[in-house]
Scaffold this motif. Structure first.
Motif, PDB file in Angstrom:
ATOM      1  N   HIS A  61       0.845  -1.199   0.000  1.00  0.00           N
ATOM      2  CA  HIS A  61       0.000   0.000   0.000  1.00  0.00           C
ATOM      3  C   HIS A  61       0.880   1.248   0.000  1.00  0.00           C
ATOM      4  CE1 HIS A  61      -3.866   2.046   1.752  1.00  0.00           C
ATOM      5  NE2 HIS A  61      -3.161   2.894   1.012  1.00  0.00           N
ATOM      6  N   VAL A  62       1.189   1.746  -1.203  1.00  0.00           N
ATOM      7  CA  VAL A  62       1.973   2.980  -1.311  1.00  0.00           C
ATOM      8  C   VAL A  62       1.369   3.880  -2.396  1.00  0.00           C
ATOM      9  CG1 VAL A  62       4.061   1.657  -0.731  1.00  0.00           C
ATOM     10  CG2 VAL A  62       3.674   2.349  -3.102  1.00  0.00           C
ATOM     11  N   HIS A  63       1.675   5.174  -2.295  1.00  0.00           N
ATOM     12  CA  HIS A  63       1.286   6.148  -3.322  1.00  0.00           C
ATOM     13  C   HIS A  63       2.569   6.840  -3.780  1.00  0.00           C
ATOM     14  CE1 HIS A  63      -3.061   6.112  -2.021  1.00  0.00           C
ATOM     15  NE2 HIS A  63      -2.495   5.737  -0.882  1.00  0.00           N
ATOM     16  N   PHE A  64       3.052   6.488  -4.963  1.00  0.00           N
ATOM     17  CA  PHE A  64       4.287   7.113  -5.472  1.00  0.00           C
ATOM     18  C   PHE A  64       3.992   8.260  -6.447  1.00  0.00           C
ATOM     19  CE2 PHE A  64       7.533   3.436  -4.595  1.00  0.00           C
ATOM     20  CZ  PHE A  64       7.456   3.711  -3.247  1.00  0.00           C
ATOM     21  N   ASN A  65       2.691   8.552  -6.690  1.00  0.00           N
ATOM     22  CA  ASN A  65       2.289   9.797  -7.376  1.00  0.00           C
ATOM     23  C   ASN A  65       2.743   9.928  -8.828  1.00  0.00           C
ATOM     24  OD1 ASN A  65       3.325  10.846  -4.263  1.00  0.00           O
ATOM     25  ND2 ASN A  65       1.168  10.994  -4.794  1.00  0.00           N
ATOM     26  N   SER A 309       2.782   0.538   4.669  1.00  0.00           N
ATOM     27  CA  SER A 309       3.082   1.902   5.129  1.00  0.00           C
ATOM     28  C   SER A 309       1.967   2.894   4.818  1.00  0.00           C
ATOM     29  CB  SER A 309       4.378   2.389   4.487  1.00  0.00           C
ATOM     30  OG  SER A 309       4.227   2.482   3.083  1.00  0.00           O
ATOM     31  N   ASP A 310       1.157   2.652   3.772  1.00  0.00           N
ATOM     32  CA  ASP A 310       0.295   3.704   3.225  1.00  0.00           C
ATOM     33  C   ASP A 310       1.113   4.977   2.997  1.00  0.00           C
ATOM     34  OD1 ASP A 310      -1.810   5.102   2.175  1.00  0.00           O
ATOM     35  OD2 ASP A 310      -2.974   5.195   4.024  1.00  0.00           O
ATOM     36  N   HIS A 311       2.320   4.790   2.472  1.00  0.00           N
ATOM     37  CA  HIS A 311       3.200   5.918   2.151  1.00  0.00           C
ATOM     38  C   HIS A 311       2.470   6.854   1.187  1.00  0.00           C
ATOM     39  CE1 HIS A 311       6.988   7.977   1.309  1.00  0.00           C
ATOM     40  NE2 HIS A 311       6.724   7.883   0.026  1.00  0.00           N
ATOM     41  N   SER A 312       2.218   8.072   1.630  1.00  0.00           N
ATOM     42  CA  SER A 312       1.473   9.026   0.803  1.00  0.00           C
ATOM     43  C   SER A 312       2.032  10.419   1.051  1.00  0.00           C
ATOM     44  CB  SER A 312      -0.018   8.960   1.163  1.00  0.00           C
ATOM     45  OG  SER A 312      -0.741   9.821   0.327  1.00  0.00           O
ATOM     46  N   PRO A 313       3.142  10.726   0.364  1.00  0.00           N
ATOM     47  CA  PRO A 313       3.893  11.931   0.685  1.00  0.00           C
ATOM     48  C   PRO A 313       3.262  13.195   0.113  1.00  0.00           C
ATOM     49  CG  PRO A 313       4.950  10.788  -1.110  1.00  0.00           C
ATOM     50  CD  PRO A 313       3.767   9.958  -0.720  1.00  0.00           C
ATOM     51  N   ALA A 314       3.801  14.324   0.530  1.00  0.00           N
ATOM     52  CA  ALA A 314       3.363  15.632   0.039  1.00  0.00           C
ATOM     53  C   ALA A 314       4.531  16.594   0.218  1.00  0.00           C
ATOM     54  CB  ALA A 314       2.155  16.104   0.841  1.00  0.00           C
ATOM     55  N   THR A 315       4.389  17.766  -0.383  1.00  0.00           N
ATOM     56  CA  THR A 315       5.444  18.768  -0.200  1.00  0.00           C
ATOM     57  C   THR A 315       5.362  19.350   1.208  1.00  0.00           C
ATOM     58  OG1 THR A 315       4.033  20.571  -0.919  1.00  0.00           O
ATOM     59  CG2 THR A 315       5.288  19.431  -2.640  1.00  0.00           C
ATOM     60  N   ARG A 316       6.417  20.030   1.626  1.00  0.00           N
ATOM     61  CA  ARG A 316       6.383  20.703   2.929  1.00  0.00           C
ATOM     62  C   ARG A 316       5.270  21.729   2.984  1.00  0.00           C
ATOM     63  NH1 ARG A 316      11.813  21.714   5.596  1.00  0.00           N
ATOM     64  NH2 ARG A 316      13.331  20.713   4.277  1.00  0.00           N
ATOM     65  N   GLU A 317       5.076  22.422   1.850  1.00  0.00           N
ATOM     66  CA  GLU A 317       4.033  23.460   1.812  1.00  0.00           C
ATOM     67  C   GLU A 317       2.660  22.841   2.046  1.00  0.00           C
ATOM     68  OE1 GLU A 317       6.413  23.123  -0.675  1.00  0.00           O
ATOM     69  OE2 GLU A 317       7.650  24.629   0.344  1.00  0.00           O
ATOM     70  N   GLU A 318       2.453  21.647   1.458  1.00  0.00           N
ATOM     71  CA  GLU A 318       1.151  20.985   1.611  1.00  0.00           C
ATOM     72  C   GLU A 318       0.935  20.451   3.021  1.00  0.00           C
ATOM     73  OE1 GLU A 318       0.223  19.120  -2.781  1.00  0.00           O
ATOM     74  OE2 GLU A 318       1.967  18.349  -1.727  1.00  0.00           O
ATOM     75  N   LYS A 319       2.002  20.391   3.822  1.00  0.00           N
ATOM     76  CA  LYS A 319       1.926  19.894   5.198  1.00  0.00           C
ATOM     77  C   LYS A 319       2.154  21.016   6.214  1.00  0.00           C
ATOM     78  CE  LYS A 319       1.446  15.343   5.264  1.00  0.00           C
ATOM     79  NZ  LYS A 319       0.246  14.798   5.951  1.00  0.00           N
ATOM     80  N   SER A 320       2.204  22.242   5.733  1.00  0.00           N
ATOM     81  CA  SER A 320       2.667  23.359   6.555  1.00  0.00           C
ATOM     82  C   SER A 320       1.706  23.730   7.687  1.00  0.00           C
ATOM     83  CB  SER A 320       2.874  24.570   5.647  1.00  0.00           C
ATOM     84  OG  SER A 320       3.013  25.733   6.424  1.00  0.00           O
TER      85      SER A 320
END
Ligand SMILES: [Zn+2]
Length: 457
Positions: A61-65, A309-320
């Protein structure tokens, strides 16, 4: 006999075995194992004394976008982080990429992107939304791992499935001899709780609207549909012991149901969410201490099928922290640290055994994907796809240590016991820990497509 490679002196740990010994490799496969040390000779010998040698991990379960949303991640950065975490096969989800993976063309486009860049092996999920049930057969023929659907809002384009569509999806996946993996949160309840909740703090409002009932009610509904249609259901990212119990009860009654959980639900509580904020936002959200302890007990007792993991990343701005919490991207950057985290918080504390952890992240997901015993174990005839882990070295997660495209993660600041020293796939060392971090030693595209096509197995 002289083997191509001999791994000697390590503690060899699989779901079934745990002994100090050595392993002889010829070509892409394991030729022999021995519980004596110094017996095998090889053209190359790797000293693994005081280290753990385990079958490579599978993260389903990953999201590599990739393609299309590659400012968050791509198949090269995502698979590099995976390799640093000992992961040798990933299954990529059909959303958070553009185009969404909803038909044969988009499936092929994703497969091309992965073939160009991925350094570990890969499977690809297809998606089920409100109007594409007729496309499932073609994606299945292309080797789709399974089909992902939501019971709640998942973006304007990935239109979540109502009851009729889910029922049609279950019937179709049964006919195609595959399964549905479902994100279980009930959209009506989310909206109702959101309207009733005081709007004061964004974070509290988020937790109020994603209460436990949101997940348990959706889980109960999808289990009912799976039972009614006699279809296979996989419950994604269970955050609550109650969800796991419901799945087990249904399975004990003959239903074809499996369930996964993720490290974020085992390592963090809502208190941590208040402290860490954006980087720990995910759905379902992290829960209270009681839920965390309950999930650990269920892992130990074998009630949870596997971990991902359900790895689902984002940019720093999107997590700010500057953003209103409702606008922060929900998803965890974590594939690089799943094993280290659960080894530290689970095995070193005595909550679960090392063999159990290896089962949950290697043997079980390999069996789920019909790859066992070629993958997921270490025995003669299995692929030489394995991890060497040095458990002695403390490892602090820093921004610099992140190999993902964006250097934000709730794990920053955590200190783990040990780190992955070497990751091998089919007899090739694909990455190893050097002085200044984990380095990939194969070309982008080394990873292979692992399609769920019965004829090709
Ligand atoms: Zn996901």
């Amino acid at each position: 006999m002289i083997y191509d490679v001999v791994i000697t002196g390590g503690r060899i740990v699989t779901a079934k075995d745990d002994f100090v010994g050595e392993m002889g490799i010829n070509g892409a496969n394991i030729a022999t194992l021995s519980d004596e040390v110094g017996r095998l000779s090889g053209r190359t010998t790797i000293d693994a004394e005081n280290k753990l040698v385990m079958p490579g991990f599978l993260d389903l379960h990953v999201h590599f976008n990739d393609p299309g949303v590659t400012h968050r991640e791509d198949f090269l950065t995502g698979s590099t982080a995976a390799a640093a975490g000992g992961v040798t096969l990933i299954a990529d989800m059909p959303l958070a990429n553009d185009p969404l993976t909803l038909d044969e063309q988009s499936f092929a486009a994703k497969r091309r992107a992965a073939a160009e860049k991925c350094v570990v092996d890969y499977r690809l999920w297809g998606g089920l939304i409100d109007d594409n049930v007729d496309n499932l057969e073609a994606m299945r023929a292309c080797g789709a791992h399974g089909f992902k659907a939501f019971t709640c809002y998942a973006g304007d384009e990935f239109k979540f499935a109502g009851e009729q569509v889910l029922r049609a999806g279950f019937r179709e996946t049964k006919r195609l001899d595959t399964f549905m993996g479902i994100h279980c949160e009930d959209e009506q309840l989310i909206r109702r709780f959101a309207e009733a909740a005081p709007k004061s703090s964004g974070l509290s409002h988020f937790l109020d609207s994603h209460r436990q009932e949101v997940e348990t009610v959706a889980t109960r509904n999808v289990i009912k549909l799976a039972v009614a249609t006699g279809s296979r259901l996989h419950i994604c990212h269970a955050s609550l012991p109650e969800v796991v119990s419901m799945a087990r009860e249904a399975r004990d009654n003959g239903a074809l149901i499996s369930v996964e959980t993720c490290p974020q639900y085992l390592l963090f509580t809502t208190e941590d969410l208040h402290r860490i904020g954006g980087p720990l936002k995910c759905t379902p959200p992290v829960r209270d201490r009681q839920a965390v302890d309950g999930l650990w007990d269920q892992l130990r007792d074998g009630l949870i099928d596997f971990i991902a993991s359900d790895h689902s990343p984002a940019t720093r701005e999107e997590k700010s922290a500057e953003l209103p919490f409702s606008e922060v991207w929900g998803g965890i950057n974590g594939i690089q640290f799943l094993f280290q985290a659960l080894y530290t918080e689970g095995v070193c504390t005595g909550r679960i055994s090392l063999t159990k952890l290896v089962e949950l992240y290697s043997a079980a997901p390999a069996a789920f994907s019909d790859l066992y015993p070629r993958r997921g174990t270490l025995e003669p005839g299995s692929e030489a796809t394995f991890v060497i882990y040095d458990p002695k070295i403390p490892f602090e997660v820093t921004e610099q240590s992140l190999l993902t495209k964006n250097r934000q993660s709730p794990y920053i600041g955590k200190v783990f016991q040990g780190r992955v020293d070497e990751t091998w796939i089919r007899g090739r060392l694909i990455g190893s820990y050097a002085r200044d971090g984990f380095k990939i030693m194969v070309e982008p595209g080394f990873g292979q497509f692992s399609g769920a096509i019965p004829e090709k197995r």
